[in-house]
Write a protein that holds these residues in place. Structure first.
Motif, PDB file in Angstrom:
ATOM      1  N   ARG A 187       5.120 -38.054 -57.006  1.00  0.00           N
ATOM      2  CA  ARG A 187       4.321 -38.984 -57.800  1.00  0.00           C
ATOM      3  C   ARG A 187       3.300 -39.652 -56.880  1.00  0.00           C
ATOM      4  NH1 ARG A 187       6.102 -36.383 -61.146  1.00  0.00           N
ATOM      5  NH2 ARG A 187       7.519 -36.924 -62.860  1.00  0.00           N
ATOM      6  N   ALA A 188       2.145 -39.974 -57.419  1.00  0.00           N
ATOM      7  CA  ALA A 188       1.090 -40.620 -56.635  1.00  0.00           C
ATOM      8  C   ALA A 188       0.766 -41.976 -57.235  1.00  0.00           C
ATOM      9  CB  ALA A 188      -0.159 -39.753 -56.602  1.00  0.00           C
ATOM     10  N   VAL A 189       0.528 -42.942 -56.357  1.00  0.00           N
ATOM     11  CA  VAL A 189       0.031 -44.265 -56.739  1.00  0.00           C
ATOM     12  C   VAL A 189      -1.251 -44.490 -55.942  1.00  0.00           C
ATOM     13  CG1 VAL A 189       0.484 -46.738 -56.716  1.00  0.00           C
ATOM     14  CG2 VAL A 189       2.359 -45.144 -57.206  1.00  0.00           C
ATOM     15  N   VAL A 190      -2.328 -44.818 -56.624  1.00  0.00           N
ATOM     16  CA  VAL A 190      -3.599 -45.047 -55.948  1.00  0.00           C
ATOM     17  C   VAL A 190      -3.714 -46.531 -55.608  1.00  0.00           C
ATOM     18  CG1 VAL A 190      -6.113 -44.849 -56.107  1.00  0.00           C
ATOM     19  CG2 VAL A 190      -4.652 -43.129 -57.176  1.00  0.00           C
ATOM     20  N   ALA A 191      -4.038 -46.818 -54.367  1.00  0.00           N
ATOM     21  CA  ALA A 191      -4.077 -48.196 -53.880  1.00  0.00           C
ATOM     22  C   ALA A 191      -5.211 -48.989 -54.525  1.00  0.00           C
ATOM     23  CB  ALA A 191      -4.235 -48.212 -52.364  1.00  0.00           C
ATOM     24  N   ALA A 192      -5.042 -50.304 -54.516  1.00  0.00           N
ATOM     25  CA  ALA A 192      -6.020 -51.198 -55.133  1.00  0.00           C
ATOM     26  C   ALA A 192      -7.311 -51.280 -54.335  1.00  0.00           C
ATOM     27  CB  ALA A 192      -5.406 -52.590 -55.282  1.00  0.00           C
ATOM     28  N   ALA A 193      -7.260 -50.966 -53.055  1.00  0.00           N
ATOM     29  CA  ALA A 193      -8.460 -50.992 -52.209  1.00  0.00           C
ATOM     30  C   ALA A 193      -8.581 -49.665 -51.470  1.00  0.00           C
ATOM     31  CB  ALA A 193      -8.378 -52.141 -51.200  1.00  0.00           C
ATOM     32  N   PHE A 194      -9.804 -49.195 -51.324  1.00  0.00           N
ATOM     33  CA  PHE A 194     -10.115 -47.949 -50.608  1.00  0.00           C
ATOM     34  C   PHE A 194      -9.604 -46.697 -51.322  1.00  0.00           C
ATOM     35  CE2 PHE A 194      -9.715 -51.274 -47.318  1.00  0.00           C
ATOM     36  CZ  PHE A 194     -11.015 -51.278 -46.831  1.00  0.00           C
ATOM     37  N   GLU A 195      -8.947 -46.849 -52.474  1.00  0.00           N
ATOM     38  CA  GLU A 195      -8.467 -45.714 -53.279  1.00  0.00           C
ATOM     39  C   GLU A 195      -7.657 -44.717 -52.447  1.00  0.00           C
ATOM     40  OE1 GLU A 195     -11.895 -44.153 -55.339  1.00  0.00           O
ATOM     41  OE2 GLU A 195     -11.683 -45.671 -56.909  1.00  0.00           O
TER      42      GLU A 195
ATOM     43  N   CYS B 227      14.315 -40.797 -51.830  1.00  0.00           N
ATOM     44  CA  CYS B 227      12.916 -40.376 -51.797  1.00  0.00           C
ATOM     45  C   CYS B 227      12.230 -40.849 -50.525  1.00  0.00           C
ATOM     46  CB  CYS B 227      12.164 -40.904 -53.015  1.00  0.00           C
ATOM     47  SG  CYS B 227      11.927 -42.701 -53.022  1.00  0.00           S
ATOM     48  N   LEU B 228      11.092 -40.221 -50.248  1.00  0.00           N
ATOM     49  CA  LEU B 228      10.188 -40.625 -49.185  1.00  0.00           C
ATOM     50  C   LEU B 228       9.003 -41.338 -49.804  1.00  0.00           C
ATOM     51  CD1 LEU B 228       9.973 -37.210 -47.305  1.00  0.00           C
ATOM     52  CD2 LEU B 228      11.523 -39.110 -46.807  1.00  0.00           C
ATOM     53  N   ILE B 229       8.537 -42.369 -49.146  1.00  0.00           N
ATOM     54  CA  ILE B 229       7.304 -43.034 -49.553  1.00  0.00           C
ATOM     55  C   ILE B 229       6.292 -42.815 -48.441  1.00  0.00           C
ATOM     56  CG2 ILE B 229       6.218 -45.227 -50.124  1.00  0.00           C
ATOM     57  CD1 ILE B 229       8.962 -46.110 -51.214  1.00  0.00           C
ATOM     58  N   VAL B 230       5.199 -42.156 -48.790  1.00  0.00           N
ATOM     59  CA  VAL B 230       4.195 -41.775 -47.799  1.00  0.00           C
ATOM     60  C   VAL B 230       2.943 -42.621 -47.995  1.00  0.00           C
ATOM     61  CG1 VAL B 230       2.816 -39.877 -46.862  1.00  0.00           C
ATOM     62  CG2 VAL B 230       5.105 -39.420 -47.792  1.00  0.00           C
ATOM     63  N   ASP B 231       2.561 -43.362 -46.958  1.00  0.00           N
ATOM     64  CA  ASP B 231       1.307 -44.122 -46.911  1.00  0.00           C
ATOM     65  C   ASP B 231       1.192 -45.202 -47.996  1.00  0.00           C
ATOM     66  OD1 ASP B 231       0.634 -42.564 -44.764  1.00  0.00           O
ATOM     67  OD2 ASP B 231      -1.036 -41.539 -45.721  1.00  0.00           O
ATOM     68  N   PRO B 232       2.043 -46.230 -47.953  1.00  0.00           N
ATOM     69  CA  PRO B 232       1.919 -47.321 -48.924  1.00  0.00           C
ATOM     70  C   PRO B 232       0.768 -48.262 -48.557  1.00  0.00           C
ATOM     71  CG  PRO B 232       3.751 -47.763 -47.429  1.00  0.00           C
ATOM     72  CD  PRO B 232       3.211 -46.408 -47.067  1.00  0.00           C
ATOM     73  N   GLY B 233      -0.328 -48.144 -49.283  1.00  0.00           N
ATOM     74  CA  GLY B 233      -1.543 -48.890 -48.960  1.00  0.00           C
ATOM     75  C   GLY B 233      -1.619 -50.242 -49.646  1.00  0.00           C
TER      76      GLY B 233
ATOM     77  N   LEU C  29       4.319 -48.889 -57.481  1.00  0.00           N
ATOM     78  CA  LEU C  29       5.323 -48.104 -56.769  1.00  0.00           C
ATOM     79  C   LEU C  29       6.725 -48.423 -57.265  1.00  0.00           C
ATOM     80  CD1 LEU C  29       5.932 -46.112 -54.481  1.00  0.00           C
ATOM     81  CD2 LEU C  29       5.899 -48.041 -52.894  1.00  0.00           C
ATOM     82  N   GLU C  30       7.017 -49.704 -57.449  1.00  0.00           N
ATOM     83  CA  GLU C  30       8.334 -50.094 -57.947  1.00  0.00           C
ATOM     84  C   GLU C  30       8.565 -49.577 -59.364  1.00  0.00           C
ATOM     85  OE1 GLU C  30      10.835 -51.446 -56.330  1.00  0.00           O
ATOM     86  OE2 GLU C  30       9.703 -51.613 -54.464  1.00  0.00           O
ATOM     87  N   GLU C  31       7.517 -49.493 -60.160  1.00  0.00           N
ATOM     88  CA  GLU C  31       7.641 -48.930 -61.504  1.00  0.00           C
ATOM     89  C   GLU C  31       8.026 -47.449 -61.441  1.00  0.00           C
ATOM     90  OE1 GLU C  31       4.151 -49.557 -63.800  1.00  0.00           O
ATOM     91  OE2 GLU C  31       4.309 -51.751 -63.761  1.00  0.00           O
TER      92      GLU C  31
ATOM     93  N   LEU D  49      14.835 -43.586 -58.382  1.00  0.00           N
ATOM     94  CA  LEU D  49      14.742 -43.140 -56.994  1.00  0.00           C
ATOM     95  C   LEU D  49      15.090 -44.272 -56.037  1.00  0.00           C
ATOM     96  CD1 LEU D  49      11.328 -41.264 -57.247  1.00  0.00           C
ATOM     97  CD2 LEU D  49      13.604 -40.222 -57.280  1.00  0.00           C
ATOM     98  N   SER D  50      15.702 -43.916 -54.925  1.00  0.00           N
ATOM     99  CA  SER D  50      16.038 -44.899 -53.895  1.00  0.00           C
ATOM    100  C   SER D  50      15.346 -44.515 -52.593  1.00  0.00           C
ATOM    101  CB  SER D  50      17.555 -44.956 -53.680  1.00  0.00           C
ATOM    102  OG  SER D  50      18.072 -43.679 -53.390  1.00  0.00           O
ATOM    103  N   PRO D  51      14.444 -45.366 -52.066  1.00  0.00           N
ATOM    104  CA  PRO D  51      13.731 -45.019 -50.835  1.00  0.00           C
ATOM    105  C   PRO D  51      14.667 -44.797 -49.656  1.00  0.00           C
ATOM    106  CG  PRO D  51      12.633 -46.827 -51.958  1.00  0.00           C
ATOM    107  CD  PRO D  51      13.953 -46.621 -52.655  1.00  0.00           C
ATOM    108  N   ALA D  52      14.399 -43.724 -48.905  1.00  0.00           N
ATOM    109  CA  ALA D  52      15.169 -43.414 -47.701  1.00  0.00           C
ATOM    110  C   ALA D  52      14.353 -43.647 -46.443  1.00  0.00           C
ATOM    111  CB  ALA D  52      15.647 -41.954 -47.739  1.00  0.00           C
ATOM    112  N   ALA D  53      13.028 -43.629 -46.554  1.00  0.00           N
ATOM    113  CA  ALA D  53      12.157 -43.828 -45.394  1.00  0.00           C
ATOM    114  C   ALA D  53      10.728 -43.977 -45.871  1.00  0.00           C
ATOM    115  CB  ALA D  53      12.253 -42.659 -44.422  1.00  0.00           C
ATOM    116  N   VAL D  54       9.926 -44.610 -45.026  1.00  0.00           N
ATOM    117  CA  VAL D  54       8.470 -44.630 -45.198  1.00  0.00           C
ATOM    118  C   VAL D  54       7.876 -43.739 -44.114  1.00  0.00           C
ATOM    119  CG1 VAL D  54       6.373 -46.025 -45.126  1.00  0.00           C
ATOM    120  CG2 VAL D  54       8.449 -46.960 -46.172  1.00  0.00           C
TER     121      VAL D  54
END
Length: 237
Positions: A4-12, A26-32, A39-41, A48-53
């Motif tokens: 799943r992708a979440v687009v950040a509020a700044a710099f897209e 799950c992995l969370i890659v590049d939380p901007g 993301l929490e939604e 899903l339960s985060p295991a690493a960033v």
């Protein structure tokens, strides 16, 4: 495979959630910047339960929410050693102009738990095997994250059907975009290093590799090999 992708509020910038399936670690890659509510939604909707960033590099538009995400869920943030200082003390790497836009001070909290990624090799996190390739050029510590054998089964609305069918997924950060590449004129950047990365890390990949970049839409290595001007004439810039 669930992505799943979440687009950040700044710099897209794109933040990705990657898991073996619903209800899994799950992995969370590049939380901007500003990604936490959306993301929490996603995490709640997919159970899903985060295991690493994981960080493709240390620029603030990709790591601003590392502490709110990593510390809240009690997980480690992984970044290449050459970009660690960008994550722990990012103001040193901001231009005076950008810092001025932020009021002269960056409202940023460094994460409590930061660990180094390898230069190369495979790590196993959240039940996934991830190949890490050091890919300097945009920053000194930029990396590619590659997951083999899963792109053909992606449950990922961000990847159009016409891009599916490959055996590998590459999260490319700001190394490679659809139709472009990451800029090399920022602190830690190097055009010469980027050319080596493109020749030695990007071009050898299979055409069917699906690329999820740090900004913009998904693409494939084959599409970029045929149409990306920076790959078509790699020695001209």
């Amino acid at each position: 495979m669930l992505v799943r992708a979440v687009v950040a509020a700044a710099f897209e910038s794109n933040c990705y959630v990657v898991a073996a399936g619903r209800g899994q670690p799950c992995l969370i890659v590049d939380p901007g910047i500003g990604v936490v509510p959306a993301l929490e939604e996603v995490l709640a909707a997919e159970n899903l339960s985060p295991a690493a960033v994981l960080l493709t590099h240390g620029h603030i538009d990709h790591c601003f929410s590392v502490a709110p995400v990593g510390d809240r869920h009690g997980v480690t943030a992984y970044v290449h050693p050459d970009d660690t200082e960008m994550v722990t003390d990012p103001e040193k790497w901001l231009s005076a102009g950008l810092l001025g836009l932020l009021g002269g001070r960056l409202p940023y909290t460094p994460p409590e738990d930061v660990a180094p990624l390898p230069d190369a090799g495979t790590i196993t996190v959240a039940g996934l095997e991830i190949r890490v390739d050091h890919a300097p050029g945009h920053t000194g510590g930029s990396v590619l994250f590659r997951l083999a054998g899963i792109a053909s089964g992606l449950d990922a609305p961000l990847v159009p059907d016409r891009l599916r069918g490959g055996d590998e997924l590459c999260l490319s950060g700001d190394v490679l975009f659809a139709g472009s590449i990451g800029r090399t004129d920022l602190p830690g950047g190097s055009a010469a290093a980027m050319r080596r990365t493109l020749r030695e890390k990007i071009l050898p990949m299979e055409d069917t590799t699906v690329v999820l970049p740090g900004h913009g839409p998904a693409t494939t290595i084959g599409r970029e090999r045929r149409t990306n001007p920076f790959l078509l004439d790699i020695d001209a810039w």
